[in-house]
Scaffold this active site. Structure first.
Site, PDB file in Angstrom:
ATOM      1  CE1 TYR A  58      -3.144  -2.941   0.531  1.00  0.00           C
ATOM      2  CE2 TYR A  58      -3.310  -2.406   2.844  1.00  0.00           C
ATOM      3  CZ  TYR A  58      -3.659  -3.188   1.781  1.00  0.00           C
ATOM      4  OH  TYR A  58      -4.542  -4.227   1.968  1.00  0.00           O
ATOM      5  CG  HIS A 118      -1.242  -8.370   0.764  1.00  0.00           C
ATOM      6  ND1 HIS A 118      -0.784  -7.080   0.652  1.00  0.00           N
ATOM      7  CD2 HIS A 118      -2.587  -8.314   0.551  1.00  0.00           C
ATOM      8  CE1 HIS A 118      -1.813  -6.284   0.379  1.00  0.00           C
ATOM      9  NE2 HIS A 118      -2.902  -7.005   0.306  1.00  0.00           N
TER      10      HIS A 118
END
Ligand SMILES: NC(=O)c1ccc[n+]([C@@H]2O[C@H](COP(=O)([O-])OP(=O)(O)OC[C@H]3O[C@@H](n4cnc5c(N)ncnc54)[C@H](OP(=O)(O)O)[C@@H]3O)[C@@H](O)[C@H]2O)c1
Length: 327
Positions: A58, A118
């Site tokens: 991110y 993730h």
């Protein structure tokens, strides 16, 4: 704020968790400044949020570090994730450990509360369990993390195949799972397992694009009606979920969406993502409201309980860096 226990981690966490990724990335994904993003995190803290979910992908670890400077470390629960590449079947344990070390540095902390892999696809799960997890558990023993977690790749695994395995394996104390008003299958596929094994749950995709962009919802209803999946009347309605908004019910579709997830048995923390201070306040208020009326919940189950994989936006790949920038 209301607080709950995050499964067998024993961590006391706010039922509303600030997601630092998604389409907003604290506003950084929609053109807002770092100062604005810090303001969002600070406002969340002031409202009692103590769980923050970020990820290497991110790019928001550094801004989270800045916003949390001066906050006693034990007052917050920091969750971050290895880059998507680490969750690939060919990745090395060394790359997982290097990512963990990078995240510790970016976050300016000695330990991460929940270190997650993730977006693990079902085909990558064996590798995650047998190759990556042992290396990450060794680092955990050194104190670099408190718990391991895993997030599913919702668009690539709408039936929660990976999550079902992960719940049973005893390694992952926390699962990040997709669940929303039109993608309800975790109720049967995942929550019985997370509850049985006391795996903590972080709920993602409560709102995403489908409920925050009316044109997206309308287009989805048209597609579903054309496939015979929802009544044609929903495709023709200018406000297909308007039945949820009434005196004694929700105040908006987004209010309904957050309350729907919050009160699902098995949902510990509802992650919400925003770069807008007004949205932050109203989302937390929604998450703290009572459940939707029984009749509305029943109608949502009848209309949408059979749908699978609706409204799960795929992450976007940056073609210049090859890096997944959203998730
Ligand atoms: N596989 C994974 O690991 C994975 C995948 C997805 C998500 N996640 C995690 O889950 C978190 C939450 O996901 P998400 O970011 O998609 O959050 P979300 O809360 O489901 O949706 C956020 C979207 O809705 C908009 N929105 C939020 N509140 C609103 C409001 N009150 N009114 C109108 N629009 C509103 C936001 O835009 P504004 O900025 O305008 O508010 C944003 O575009 C992520 O940040 C991330 O931490 C993880």
């Amino acid at each position: 704020m209301d607080y709950t226990t995050l499964g067998r981690t024993g961590l006391k966490v706010s039922v509303a968790g600030l997601g630092c990724g998604g389409f907003s990335q604290l506003g950084l994904g929609t053109g807002k400044s770092e100062e604005d993003a810090i303001g969002i995190i600070r406002a969340a803290l002031d409202l009692g949020v103590n769980l923050f979910d970020t990820a290497a992908a991110y790019g928001t670890e550094p801004v989270l570090a800045k916003a949390l400077r001066g906050v006693p470390r034990d007052r917050v629960v920091i969750c971050t994730k290895a880059p998507f590449g680490v969750s690939h079947p060919n990745s090395t344990p060394e790359s997982a450990v290097a990512s963990l070390d990078r995240s510790l540095k970016e976050l300016g902390t000695d330990y991460i509360d929940v270190y997650q892999l993730h977006g693990v696809a079902p085909r990558a799960y064996d590798h995650a369990l047998t190759v990556l997890a042992p290396a990450l558990l060794r680092e955990k023993e050194k104190g670099k993390s408190r718990h391991l977690g895993i997030s599913e790749t919702a668009p690539g695994d709408p039936i929660h195949e990976m999550a079902q395995r992960a719940c049973r394996d005893g390694v992952w104390d926390v699962l990040m799972c997709a669940f929303h008003m039109m993608h309800q299958n975790a109720r049967e596929a995942v929550f019985p397992l997370t509850r049985q094994h006391r795996v903590g749950t972080l709920m993602m995709f409560a709102v995403r694009n489908i409920f925050s962009r009316p044109e997206r919802l309308a287009a989805t209803m048209r597609e579903l009606a054309a496939d015979g999946e929802v009544p044609q009347a929903l495709a023709e309605s200018p406000d297909p979920l308007g039945f949820l908004v009434h005196a004694g019910g929700a105040t908006s579709v987004i209010d309904a969406a957050y309350r729907f997830v919050r009160h699902e048995p098995g949902a510990d923390v509802v992650l919400f993502g925003t770069g807008d201070p007004a949205h932050l306040r109203s989302n937390i208020a929604s998450i703290l409201k009572p459940p939707l009326p029984d009749a509305d919940r029943a109608r949502l189950a009848v209309l949408f309980g059979h749908l699978v994989g609706v409204g799960l936006d795929a992450p976007h790949l940056s073609h210049t860096t090859g890096r997944v920038t959203r998730g």
